[in-house]
Design a protein around this motif. Structure first.
Motif, PDB file in Angstrom:
ATOM      1  N   SER A  66       0.825  -1.202   0.000  1.00 36.88           N
ATOM      2  CA  SER A  66       0.000   0.000   0.000  1.00 36.88           C
ATOM      3  C   SER A  66       0.863   1.257   0.000  1.00 36.88           C
ATOM      4  CB  SER A  66      -0.913   0.013   1.228  1.00 36.88           C
ATOM      5  OG  SER A  66      -1.622   1.243   1.296  1.00 36.88           O
TER       6      SER A  66
ATOM      7  N   GLU B 214      -0.007   4.069   1.193  1.00 30.17           N
ATOM      8  CA  GLU B 214      -0.411   4.927   2.292  1.00 30.17           C
ATOM      9  C   GLU B 214      -0.673   4.077   3.524  1.00 30.17           C
ATOM     10  OE1 GLU B 214      -4.059   6.950   1.523  1.00 30.17           O
ATOM     11  OE2 GLU B 214      -5.215   5.109   1.247  1.00 30.17           O
TER      12      GLU B 214
ATOM     13  N   LEU C 136       4.895  12.680   4.529  1.00 30.17           N
ATOM     14  CA  LEU C 136       4.733  12.675   3.077  1.00 30.17           C
ATOM     15  C   LEU C 136       6.043  12.209   2.457  1.00 30.17           C
ATOM     16  CD1 LEU C 136       1.972  13.589   2.048  1.00 30.17           C
ATOM     17  CD2 LEU C 136       2.562  14.806   4.151  1.00 30.17           C
TER      18      LEU C 136
ATOM     19  N   TYR D  87      -1.066   9.561   9.666  1.00 28.75           N
ATOM     20  CA  TYR D  87      -1.279   9.278   8.248  1.00 28.75           C
ATOM     21  C   TYR D  87       0.027   9.483   7.498  1.00 28.75           C
ATOM     22  CZ  TYR D  87      -3.058   9.420   3.480  1.00 28.75           C
ATOM     23  OH  TYR D  87      -3.263   9.162   2.150  1.00 28.75           O
ATOM     24  N   TRP D  88       0.301   8.593   6.553  1.00 31.68           N
ATOM     25  CA  TRP D  88       1.438   8.786   5.659  1.00 31.68           C
ATOM     26  C   TRP D  88       1.035   8.380   4.249  1.00 31.68           C
ATOM     27  CZ3 TRP D  88       3.307   4.737   2.811  1.00 31.68           C
ATOM     28  CH2 TRP D  88       3.075   3.435   3.281  1.00 31.68           C
ATOM     29  N   ARG D  89       1.709   8.980   3.289  1.00 33.81           N
ATOM     30  CA  ARG D  89       1.445   8.683   1.886  1.00 33.81           C
ATOM     31  C   ARG D  89       2.764   8.735   1.116  1.00 33.81           C
ATOM     32  NH1 ARG D  89      -2.201  12.983  -0.950  1.00 33.81           N
ATOM     33  NH2 ARG D  89      -3.776  12.083   0.429  1.00 33.81           N
ATOM     34  N   SER D  90       2.891   7.837   0.149  1.00 32.23           N
ATOM     35  CA  SER D  90       4.074   7.829  -0.703  1.00 32.23           C
ATOM     36  C   SER D  90       3.636   8.047  -2.144  1.00 32.23           C
ATOM     37  CB  SER D  90       4.835   6.506  -0.577  1.00 32.23           C
ATOM     38  OG  SER D  90       5.979   6.516  -1.409  1.00 32.23           O
ATOM     39  N   GLU D  91       4.109   9.140  -2.730  1.00 31.87           N
ATOM     40  CA  GLU D  91       3.817   9.448  -4.119  1.00 31.87           C
ATOM     41  C   GLU D  91       4.829  10.481  -4.607  1.00 31.87           C
ATOM     42  OE1 GLU D  91      -0.127  11.004  -4.070  1.00 31.87           O
ATOM     43  OE2 GLU D  91       0.457  12.913  -3.194  1.00 31.87           O
TER      44      GLU D  91
ATOM     45  N   LYS E  31       0.982  19.647   0.661  1.00 28.14           N
ATOM     46  CA  LYS E  31       0.102  18.486   0.824  1.00 28.14           C
ATOM     47  C   LYS E  31      -0.119  18.205   2.307  1.00 28.14           C
ATOM     48  CE  LYS E  31       1.615  16.134  -3.438  1.00 28.14           C
ATOM     49  NZ  LYS E  31       2.288  14.920  -3.972  1.00 28.14           N
TER      50      LYS E  31
END
Length: 274
Positions: free
Chosen positions: A9, A11, A59, A80-84, A95
């Motif tokens: 995933s 995120e 992020l 929360y974390w997101r990889s993009e 962001k």
């Protein structure tokens, strides 16, 4: 260890599986790209805080060095974390502003640490007022101390260190403020200058907030930083002020460079005598 989502995933974080009952006082925002070697210490410095009135947003800019696997390991500790992919550090920070639920925003780089476990608890009482920015002191890993301040000097250079400053999320959103992404190094200065020009209340605290690495982009690229500062000042204050500031900053840079060269020469002489 990761129990919340698949390792594939892009995120994660406990927001995806838990109901958050109240808005946190502080959102700590960390942006990272290929920072696996230092990020864990940054995360740990947040986890160790004695105050629970915070959330951590991370992020990632599409890392390939194991950073994403590390983030999965801390799913239960990171809100929360997101990889993009992103288009720069300030793009990622913007962001983070949009994702943050806290009343106050604090940006902690992936190779920096909160100074000690009581930072948020000690700062919290000062975040209950009407200030727009509350700031303290930063210590570099070289031992150098940066004491932030706010005065008319901010028209000449950035007087408020990014890793010392807590920003009111409500104020930034009311004013429609974001980091100007056309600047690669000095968008935090541009934001501070805009706040100062809008008569924002800055509150200084005699408190060390963070430890910072001495290899930040602005310190590694001083001439580019000077160029960006000149553009920022020209747009905000006019051409004359920007030229005066540039001359002052270049003079200071070369003076410091000469002093450092002298120190290195003395150190080399001492080593040769041993």
């Amino acid at each position: 260890m990761d129990t919340l989502s698949s390792k594939n995933s892009p995120e994660g974080g406990y927001r995806l599986t838990q109901t958050v009952k109240a808005r946190p006082l502080v959102s700590i925002i960390t942006v990272v790209r290929n920072g696996r070697k230092t990020l864990e210490k940054t995360i740990t410095s947040v986890i160790q805080q004695t105050s629970n009135d915070l959330e951590h947003i991370v992020l990632d800019g599409g890392s390939k060095d194991g950073t994403i696997e590390l983030l999965h390991d801390y799913n239960s500790s990171i809100a929360y974390w997101r990889s993009e992919e992103d288009i720069g550090i300030y793009n990622a920070m913007n962001k983070g502003i949009e994702l943050a639920w806290g009343d106050w925003l604090f940006f902690l780089n992936a190779d920096d640490l909160l100074h000690d476990k009581h930072v948020i608890a000690d700062i919290a009482p000062h975040l209950r007022g009407a200030a727009g920015c509350v700031f303290g002191t930063v210590v570099y890993d070289t031992g150098e101390v940066h004491i932030s301040h706010v005065s008319s000097s901010i028209k000449m250079y950035n007087t408020v260190h990014h890793q010392s400053a807590f920003y009111s999320a409500r104020l930034l959103r009311q004013m429609g403020l974001r980091y100007d992404e056309k600047y690669a190094i000095c968008a935090d200065y541009e934001l501070n200058l805009r706040l100062w020009l809008n008569s924002t209340r800055f509150v200084p605290l005699e408190r060390v907030v963070s430890f910072c690495a001495d290899d930040g982009t602005s310190r590694k690229n001083p001439m580019r930083a000077f160029h960006e500062m000149q553009l920022i000042q020209k747009n905000a204050l006019g051409l004359v002020t920007s030229l005066l500031s540039f001359a002052r900053n270049v003079s200071v840079y070369f003076l410091i460079s000469r002093q450092k060269a002298k120190i290195r020469a003395v150190q080399q002489l001492l080593r040769n005598k041993k």
